[in-house]
Design an enzyme around this catalytic site. Structure first.
Site, PDB file in Angstrom:
ATOM      1  N   CYS A 116      -3.383  21.228   1.503  1.00 55.06           N
ATOM      2  CA  CYS A 116      -3.743  22.591   1.084  1.00 55.06           C
ATOM      3  C   CYS A 116      -2.857  23.113  -0.045  1.00 55.06           C
ATOM      4  O   CYS A 116      -3.356  23.641  -1.045  1.00 55.06           O
ATOM      5  CB  CYS A 116      -3.705  23.538   2.279  1.00 55.06           C
ATOM      6  N   HIS A 145      -0.445  27.195   6.081  1.00 55.87           N
ATOM      7  CA  HIS A 145      -1.679  26.867   5.363  1.00 55.87           C
ATOM      8  C   HIS A 145      -1.921  27.906   4.264  1.00 55.87           C
ATOM      9  O   HIS A 145      -1.586  29.080   4.433  1.00 55.87           O
ATOM     10  CB  HIS A 145      -2.861  26.846   6.334  1.00 55.87           C
ATOM     11  N   HIS A 189      -9.792  25.380   0.058  1.00 54.43           N
ATOM     12  CA  HIS A 189      -8.569  24.839   0.652  1.00 54.43           C
ATOM     13  C   HIS A 189      -8.818  23.409   1.098  1.00 54.43           C
ATOM     14  O   HIS A 189      -9.954  22.933   1.061  1.00 54.43           O
ATOM     15  CB  HIS A 189      -8.106  25.713   1.826  1.00 54.43           C
TER      16      HIS A 189
END
Length: 198
Positions: free
Chosen positions: A102, A154, A170
């Protein structure tokens, strides 16, 4: 005597010009000067990286590295570049078409526009400015906690921000690089903050 000499000299010049053979070509030394026989110049539309200048009456194209783009243009470029990785598999620490994680996706997309970000998501969350979710825009970064640890794990890049519908690109361990919605329960529950880099 001087008049006779001047007349002879002028006559010689006329004879020598008349004896030149017409080849149909324009001599190199007069290309670019203002003449009726000049070939039409093809107009070149300058792009954002091109500057057209005049040097010795000739048009010269020069590449210019320092072109000022608006922040909106830069954000759009980042988003478009990030989308070229859709479908790329997940790879921890990856930053290429062979695989990316990510933060690798976000890092690579911003680097394309010469914007250096930290390499991991929790460090990216220290950059830019904190934005209220209601003010979210395309190009902002969204951060999440996806584990039991009390830290950001993340990051995603907002690619669409319409009323009530925010989508972000992502890289996930299961599906690789995808676009998800903030309305999905998993991401809504894991959401931490929005930051604006540009």
């Amino acid at each position: 005597m001087k008049k006779v000499f001047a007349i002879l000299f002028f006559s010689f010049l006329l004879i020598s010009c008349g004896s030149t053979k017409n080849t149909g070509k324009i001599p190199e030394e007069i290309i670019g000067s203002t003449t009726a026989t000049k070939k039409p110049v093809r107009k070149v539309k300058p792009n954002k990286n091109t500057r057209v200048t005049k040097t010795n009456t000739r048009k010269v194209e020069e590449t210019e590295d320092t072109v000022n783009e608006s922040p909106k243009d830069t954000r759009e470029n980042i988003i478009e570049f990030s989308k070229t990785f859709l479908g790329t598999r997940y790879k921890f620490g990856g930053t290429t078409e062979a695989g990316m994680d990510c933060s690798g996706l976000v890092y690579t997309a911003f680097k394309k526009e010469d914007i250096e970000l930290p390499r991991i998501s929790r460090d990216m969350a220290t950059k830019g400015i904190l934005i209220s979710y209601k003010d979210i825009e395309e190009g902002d970064l969204v951060f999440f906690r996806t584990s039991r640890k009390n830290t950001i794990t993340h990051v995603g890049l907002v690619v669409e921000a319409k009323r009530g519908d925010v989508k972000f690109i992502h890289s996930t361990t299961r599906a690789g690089v995808i676009i998800s919605s903030m309305e999905e329960k998993y991401w809504k529950d894991a959401f931490v903050e929005v930051r604006r880099i540009i």
